[in-house]
Scaffold this motif. Sequence first.
Motif, PDB file in Angstrom:
ATOM      1  N   SER A 171       0.844  -1.197   0.000  1.00 16.64           N
ATOM      2  CA  SER A 171       0.000   0.000   0.000  1.00 16.64           C
ATOM      3  C   SER A 171       0.879   1.247   0.000  1.00 16.64           C
ATOM      4  O   SER A 171       1.466   1.600   1.031  1.00 16.64           O
ATOM      5  CB  SER A 171      -0.900   0.019   1.235  1.00 16.64           C
ATOM      6  N   PRO A 172       0.988   1.937  -1.143  1.00 14.96           N
ATOM      7  CA  PRO A 172       1.825   3.148  -1.167  1.00 14.96           C
ATOM      8  C   PRO A 172       1.290   4.246  -0.255  1.00 14.96           C
ATOM      9  O   PRO A 172       2.058   5.006   0.326  1.00 14.96           O
ATOM     10  CB  PRO A 172       1.799   3.572  -2.643  1.00 14.96           C
ATOM     11  N   SER A 173      -0.033   4.307  -0.113  1.00 15.65           N
ATOM     12  CA  SER A 173      -0.594   5.368   0.732  1.00 15.65           C
ATOM     13  C   SER A 173      -0.258   5.151   2.205  1.00 15.65           C
ATOM     14  O   SER A 173       0.024   6.111   2.937  1.00 15.65           O
ATOM     15  CB  SER A 173      -2.110   5.460   0.538  1.00 15.65           C
ATOM     16  N   ALA A 174      -0.268   3.887   2.654  1.00 16.59           N
ATOM     17  CA  ALA A 174       0.097   3.599   4.050  1.00 16.59           C
ATOM     18  C   ALA A 174       1.568   3.926   4.288  1.00 16.59           C
ATOM     19  O   ALA A 174       1.939   4.498   5.323  1.00 16.59           O
ATOM     20  CB  ALA A 174      -0.191   2.145   4.380  1.00 16.59           C
ATOM     21  N   LEU A 175       2.421   3.564   3.341  1.00 16.36           N
ATOM     22  CA  LEU A 175       3.854   3.868   3.459  1.00 16.36           C
ATOM     23  C   LEU A 175       4.086   5.382   3.467  1.00 16.36           C
ATOM     24  O   LEU A 175       4.912   5.890   4.232  1.00 16.36           O
ATOM     25  CB  LEU A 175       4.605   3.219   2.301  1.00 16.36           C
ATOM     26  N   ASP A 190      14.382   6.885   8.403  1.00  7.30           N
ATOM     27  CA  ASP A 190      13.209   6.011   8.325  1.00  7.30           C
ATOM     28  C   ASP A 190      12.228   6.518   7.268  1.00  7.30           C
ATOM     29  O   ASP A 190      11.601   5.731   6.555  1.00  7.30           O
ATOM     30  CB  ASP A 190      12.518   5.948   9.687  1.00  7.30           C
ATOM     31  N   ALA A 191      12.092   7.849   7.176  1.00  5.91           N
ATOM     32  CA  ALA A 191      11.197   8.428   6.169  1.00  5.91           C
ATOM     33  C   ALA A 191      11.668   8.073   4.768  1.00  5.91           C
ATOM     34  O   ALA A 191      10.854   7.743   3.890  1.00  5.91           O
ATOM     35  CB  ALA A 191      11.121   9.944   6.339  1.00  5.91           C
ATOM     36  N   VAL A 192      12.978   8.136   4.542  1.00  5.75           N
ATOM     37  CA  VAL A 192      13.529   7.798   3.226  1.00  5.75           C
ATOM     38  C   VAL A 192      13.200   6.358   2.856  1.00  5.75           C
ATOM     39  O   VAL A 192      12.762   6.069   1.730  1.00  5.75           O
ATOM     40  CB  VAL A 192      15.053   8.027   3.207  1.00  5.75           C
ATOM     41  N   LEU A 193      13.372   5.432   3.804  1.00  2.45           N
ATOM     42  CA  LEU A 193      13.091   4.018   3.525  1.00  2.45           C
ATOM     43  C   LEU A 193      11.625   3.817   3.139  1.00  2.45           C
ATOM     44  O   LEU A 193      11.316   3.118   2.169  1.00  2.45           O
ATOM     45  CB  LEU A 193      13.431   3.170   4.756  1.00  2.45           C
ATOM     46  N   ALA A 194      10.733   4.449   3.899  1.00  6.94           N
ATOM     47  CA  ALA A 194       9.305   4.301   3.608  1.00  6.94           C
ATOM     48  C   ALA A 194       8.943   4.923   2.265  1.00  6.94           C
ATOM     49  O   ALA A 194       8.167   4.355   1.484  1.00  6.94           O
ATOM     50  CB  ALA A 194       8.482   4.923   4.733  1.00  6.94           C
ATOM     51  N   LEU A 195       9.508   6.088   1.972  1.00  7.51           N
ATOM     52  CA  LEU A 195       9.169   6.798   0.740  1.00  7.51           C
ATOM     53  C   LEU A 195       9.763   6.126  -0.490  1.00  7.51           C
ATOM     54  O   LEU A 195       9.176   6.181  -1.574  1.00  7.51           O
ATOM     55  CB  LEU A 195       9.621   8.250   0.834  1.00  7.51           C
ATOM     56  N   ARG A 196      10.913   5.512  -0.340  1.00  8.05           N
ATOM     57  CA  ARG A 196      11.467   4.762  -1.481  1.00  8.05           C
ATOM     58  C   ARG A 196      10.522   3.637  -1.884  1.00  8.05           C
ATOM     59  O   ARG A 196      10.285   3.390  -3.069  1.00  8.05           O
ATOM     60  CB  ARG A 196      12.848   4.208  -1.120  1.00  8.05           C
ATOM     61  N   THR A 199       7.223   5.267  -3.464  1.00 16.93           N
ATOM     62  CA  THR A 199       7.378   5.765  -4.833  1.00 16.93           C
ATOM     63  C   THR A 199       7.633   4.637  -5.821  1.00 16.93           C
ATOM     64  O   THR A 199       7.276   4.749  -6.994  1.00 16.93           O
ATOM     65  CB  THR A 199       8.518   6.798  -4.910  1.00 16.93           C
ATOM     66  N   ALA A 200       8.236   3.541  -5.354  1.00 17.43           N
ATOM     67  CA  ALA A 200       8.425   2.385  -6.235  1.00 17.43           C
ATOM     68  C   ALA A 200       7.082   1.732  -6.562  1.00 17.43           C
ATOM     69  O   ALA A 200       6.872   1.240  -7.673  1.00 17.43           O
ATOM     70  CB  ALA A 200       9.354   1.368  -5.577  1.00 17.43           C
ATOM     71  N   LEU A 201       6.161   1.757  -5.599  1.00 17.02           N
ATOM     72  CA  LEU A 201       4.841   1.161  -5.803  1.00 17.02           C
ATOM     73  C   LEU A 201       3.915   2.071  -6.606  1.00 17.02           C
ATOM     74  O   LEU A 201       3.005   1.599  -7.285  1.00 17.02           O
ATOM     75  CB  LEU A 201       4.198   0.849  -4.444  1.00 17.02           C
ATOM     76  N   ASN A 202       4.133   3.381  -6.486  1.00 16.86           N
ATOM     77  CA  ASN A 202       3.281   4.337  -7.216  1.00 16.86           C
ATOM     78  C   ASN A 202       4.159   5.467  -7.752  1.00 16.86           C
ATOM     79  O   ASN A 202       4.381   6.471  -7.077  1.00 16.86           O
ATOM     80  CB  ASN A 202       2.193   4.893  -6.294  1.00 16.86           C
ATOM     81  N   GLU A 203       4.632   5.299  -8.955  1.00 13.48           N
ATOM     82  CA  GLU A 203       5.536   6.277  -9.555  1.00 13.48           C
ATOM     83  C   GLU A 203       4.835   7.591  -9.900  1.00 13.48           C
ATOM     84  O   GLU A 203       5.500   8.596 -10.150  1.00 13.48           O
ATOM     85  CB  GLU A 203       6.187   5.693 -10.811  1.00 13.48           C
ATOM     86  N   ASP A 204       3.513   7.595  -9.904  1.00  8.55           N
ATOM     87  CA  ASP A 204       2.766   8.803 -10.277  1.00  8.55           C
ATOM     88  C   ASP A 204       2.454   9.711  -9.094  1.00  8.55           C
ATOM     89  O   ASP A 204       1.888  10.789  -9.274  1.00  8.55           O
ATOM     90  CB  ASP A 204       1.450   8.412 -10.965  1.00  8.55           C
ATOM     91  N   ASP A 205       2.798   9.283  -7.879  1.00  7.74           N
ATOM     92  CA  ASP A 205       2.520  10.094  -6.692  1.00  7.74           C
ATOM     93  C   ASP A 205       3.610  11.156  -6.552  1.00  7.74           C
ATOM     94  O   ASP A 205       4.658  10.927  -5.939  1.00  7.74           O
ATOM     95  CB  ASP A 205       2.464   9.210  -5.448  1.00  7.74           C
ATOM     96  N   LEU A 206       3.345  12.338  -7.120  1.00  9.41           N
ATOM     97  CA  LEU A 206       4.357  13.393  -7.132  1.00  9.41           C
ATOM     98  C   LEU A 206       4.614  13.954  -5.735  1.00  9.41           C
ATOM     99  O   LEU A 206       5.733  14.374  -5.435  1.00  9.41           O
ATOM    100  CB  LEU A 206       3.926  14.510  -8.077  1.00  9.41           C
ATOM    101  N   THR A 207       3.607  13.939  -4.884  1.00 12.36           N
ATOM    102  CA  THR A 207       3.807  14.425  -3.513  1.00 12.36           C
ATOM    103  C   THR A 207       4.793  13.525  -2.777  1.00 12.36           C
ATOM    104  O   THR A 207       5.669  14.012  -2.048  1.00 12.36           O
ATOM    105  CB  THR A 207       2.469  14.462  -2.749  1.00 12.36           C
ATOM    106  N   ALA A 208       4.667  12.218  -2.975  1.00 10.55           N
ATOM    107  CA  ALA A 208       5.604  11.285  -2.339  1.00 10.55           C
ATOM    108  C   ALA A 208       7.026  11.507  -2.864  1.00 10.55           C
ATOM    109  O   ALA A 208       7.990  11.463  -2.092  1.00 10.55           O
ATOM    110  CB  ALA A 208       5.166   9.843  -2.588  1.00 10.55           C
ATOM    111  N   ALA A 215      13.378  14.524   2.259  1.00 13.63           N
ATOM    112  CA  ALA A 215      13.990  13.653   3.270  1.00 13.63           C
ATOM    113  C   ALA A 215      15.436  13.314   2.892  1.00 13.63           C
ATOM    114  O   ALA A 215      16.315  13.242   3.758  1.00 13.63           O
ATOM    115  CB  ALA A 215      13.163  12.385   3.438  1.00 13.63           C
ATOM    116  N   LEU A 216      15.677  13.110   1.603  1.00 16.35           N
ATOM    117  CA  LEU A 216      17.047  12.828   1.150  1.00 16.35           C
ATOM    118  C   LEU A 216      17.965  14.014   1.421  1.00 16.35           C
ATOM    119  O   LEU A 216      19.124  13.849   1.819  1.00 16.35           O
ATOM    120  CB  LEU A 216      17.047  12.483  -0.342  1.00 16.35           C
TER     121      LEU A 216
END
Length: 323
Positions: A171-175, A190-196, A199-208, A215-216
Amino acid sequence: IDPIITAASDKDWKVRYWAVEILGTIGSNNDESYIIAALKDPIRYVRQNARRSLRKRNTDTAKEALEQEKRDLRVRAEKLIAENQLEKAVELLENALEIDDTSAQFHALLGYALFRQGKLDSSAARYQTALQLSPSSASVHESLGRVLLEQGNLESAEPILRKAVRLNPRSPSALHSLSNVYRAMKRYDDAVLALRKATALNEDDLTAHANLAFALRQTGHEQESASVLKKMLEQDPENASAWGSLGASLHRSGKVQEAVDAMERALSLEPGSALLHNNLGVLYEQQGDLSRAHAQYQRALEAAPGNSVFTDNLERVETTLEK
């Protein structure tokens, strides 16, 4: 039985009320359609009595009619929420819970409607009830975690959202929601790990993607941050904020001219931004172009009068130019 069937559609709701009750006691299976029709009666008491009569009968037809009523209520509530008719949705769902207060779906939907109204405490309470009724629901965990985050209750939001991710790791939204908790806690690794993962699950989520880039930067990964922003800008080339963030990352990486190009592009998209004018002024000043830096600092102060940082920058350049 015919007079009772006739009474079930009488103009007087009290007559209909008693007719439905009697049909539930002595009517045959062929008469159930009249009780089912009473589920749509305009009078609440008649509807309640129809439900009691159907539960008393407990036939397959009666059970299906009650389930269909709940499905219809859920669809109506979702439609009202989508149309932003939140008060009507809340009222409908509160009535629905009188029909079945063990429905996790009704509690969760009511929690969402209350969240949309900004009633966070009431929303959290409904989601917590939904969670008790459906403890393995990833979506309810995620929704409750978002409410807790909005309340600023980070310590409670984190384990709830981690459970949501465990229940549904794709679930990209939960991550993304979990990453928001980590960013609020300043746990950027930790934020970077979750966001990676998000974004891998939903490449179109520009906010993520934007949050990942931020975070990077906070963890010192400027080049990777710039790469994320460039990829984001391929999808959304008119995003002034992303161009500004790219300029900041390139600046920190020592790529001043590339940073200038990105910041100028950002300003072309958002010419009224005081921050962008100031940041471009900093870049011009670093390049030794004090006249252009001075002009940008002036524009920044015009957009944000009294800002002490912008004032200091302008005065510093003016002092240097006077020498």
